[in-house]
Design a protein around this motif. Structure first.
Motif, PDB file in Angstrom:
ATOM      1  N   ARG A  34      33.373   9.714  77.006  1.00  0.00           N
ATOM      2  CA  ARG A  34      31.959  10.052  77.297  1.00  0.00           C
ATOM      3  C   ARG A  34      31.631  10.874  78.453  1.00  0.00           C
ATOM      4  NH1 ARG A  34      28.355   5.541  75.428  1.00  0.00           N
ATOM      5  NH2 ARG A  34      29.619   5.910  73.429  1.00  0.00           N
ATOM      6  N   ALA A  37      32.577  16.116  80.849  1.00  0.00           N
ATOM      7  CA  ALA A  37      31.574  17.148  80.803  1.00  0.00           C
ATOM      8  C   ALA A  37      32.384  18.621  80.566  1.00  0.00           C
ATOM      9  CB  ALA A  37      30.557  17.311  81.823  1.00  0.00           C
ATOM     10  N   THR A  48      33.252  20.648  77.183  1.00  0.00           N
ATOM     11  CA  THR A  48      34.065  19.893  76.243  1.00  0.00           C
ATOM     12  C   THR A  48      33.813  20.169  74.716  1.00  0.00           C
ATOM     13  OG1 THR A  48      34.163  18.017  77.817  1.00  0.00           O
ATOM     14  CG2 THR A  48      34.756  17.611  75.906  1.00  0.00           C
ATOM     15  N   GLN A  50      34.843  18.873  72.150  1.00  0.00           N
ATOM     16  CA  GLN A  50      34.703  17.829  71.242  1.00  0.00           C
ATOM     17  C   GLN A  50      33.260  17.071  71.236  1.00  0.00           C
ATOM     18  OE1 GLN A  50      37.244  18.094  73.376  1.00  0.00           O
ATOM     19  NE2 GLN A  50      39.045  16.496  72.637  1.00  0.00           N
ATOM     20  N   ARG A  51      32.593  17.252  72.649  1.00  0.00           N
ATOM     21  CA  ARG A  51      31.013  16.900  72.581  1.00  0.00           C
ATOM     22  C   ARG A  51      30.296  17.981  71.858  1.00  0.00           C
ATOM     23  NH1 ARG A  51      28.628  15.840  78.456  1.00  0.00           N
ATOM     24  NH2 ARG A  51      29.888  14.100  78.554  1.00  0.00           N
ATOM     25  N   GLN A  52      30.624  19.096  71.895  1.00  0.00           N
ATOM     26  CA  GLN A  52      29.875  20.052  71.177  1.00  0.00           C
ATOM     27  C   GLN A  52      30.053  19.970  69.561  1.00  0.00           C
ATOM     28  OE1 GLN A  52      31.467  23.764  72.855  1.00  0.00           O
ATOM     29  NE2 GLN A  52      29.703  24.070  73.855  1.00  0.00           N
ATOM     30  N   SER A  55      27.914  16.980  68.485  1.00  0.00           N
ATOM     31  CA  SER A  55      26.528  17.216  68.651  1.00  0.00           C
ATOM     32  C   SER A  55      25.970  18.097  67.270  1.00  0.00           C
ATOM     33  CB  SER A  55      26.043  18.040  69.883  1.00  0.00           C
ATOM     34  OG  SER A  55      26.477  19.187  69.941  1.00  0.00           O
ATOM     35  N   MET A  97      33.678   8.456  73.468  1.00  0.00           N
ATOM     36  CA  MET A  97      32.706   9.086  72.903  1.00  0.00           C
ATOM     37  C   MET A  97      32.223   8.606  71.314  1.00  0.00           C
ATOM     38  SD  MET A  97      33.814  12.826  72.210  1.00  0.00           S
ATOM     39  CE  MET A  97      34.225  13.286  74.020  1.00  0.00           C
TER      40      MET A  97
END
Length: 100
Positions: A34, A37, A48, A50-52, A55, A97
């Protein structure tokens, strides 16, 4: 935000960073943390993938494929990059995350 420089082994296959006072694999830890960034590639920091992917998952017809593509893109960024941008200023270490 802190920058964690990559440590590559002789063959270049294993990439690690120092996280919470220990060496961890970028591929198996940072990519799913998590606090990650982005990846520093040259003078740019690329967010990152994976974060995108997480979301934008609400409207995705195949979320598993989106996450797999994000993981492949992350590995490509690590291959070309030099550091991880980490939001873990408290030094707690890995935090998945995928869990709340």
């Amino acid at each position: 935000m802190k920058t964690l420089e990559f440590h590559r082994d002789g063959a270049g296959d294993r990439v690690t960073v120092t996280c919470a006072d220990r060496e961890v694999s970028v591929h198996s830890h940072c990519g799913y943390c998590r606090h990650c960034a982005g990846v520093r590639v040259g003078r740019r920091t690329i967010p990152t993938p994976q974060r995108q992917a997480l979301s934008g998952m609400g409207g995705s017809p195949n979320p598993d494929e989106s996450l797999l593509n994000a993981a492949v893109m992350f590995n490509t960024l690590v291959r070309d990059g030099s550091a991880i941008e980490c939001e873990d200023d408290a030094g707690k270490g890995f935090c998945s995350m995928y869990r709340r």
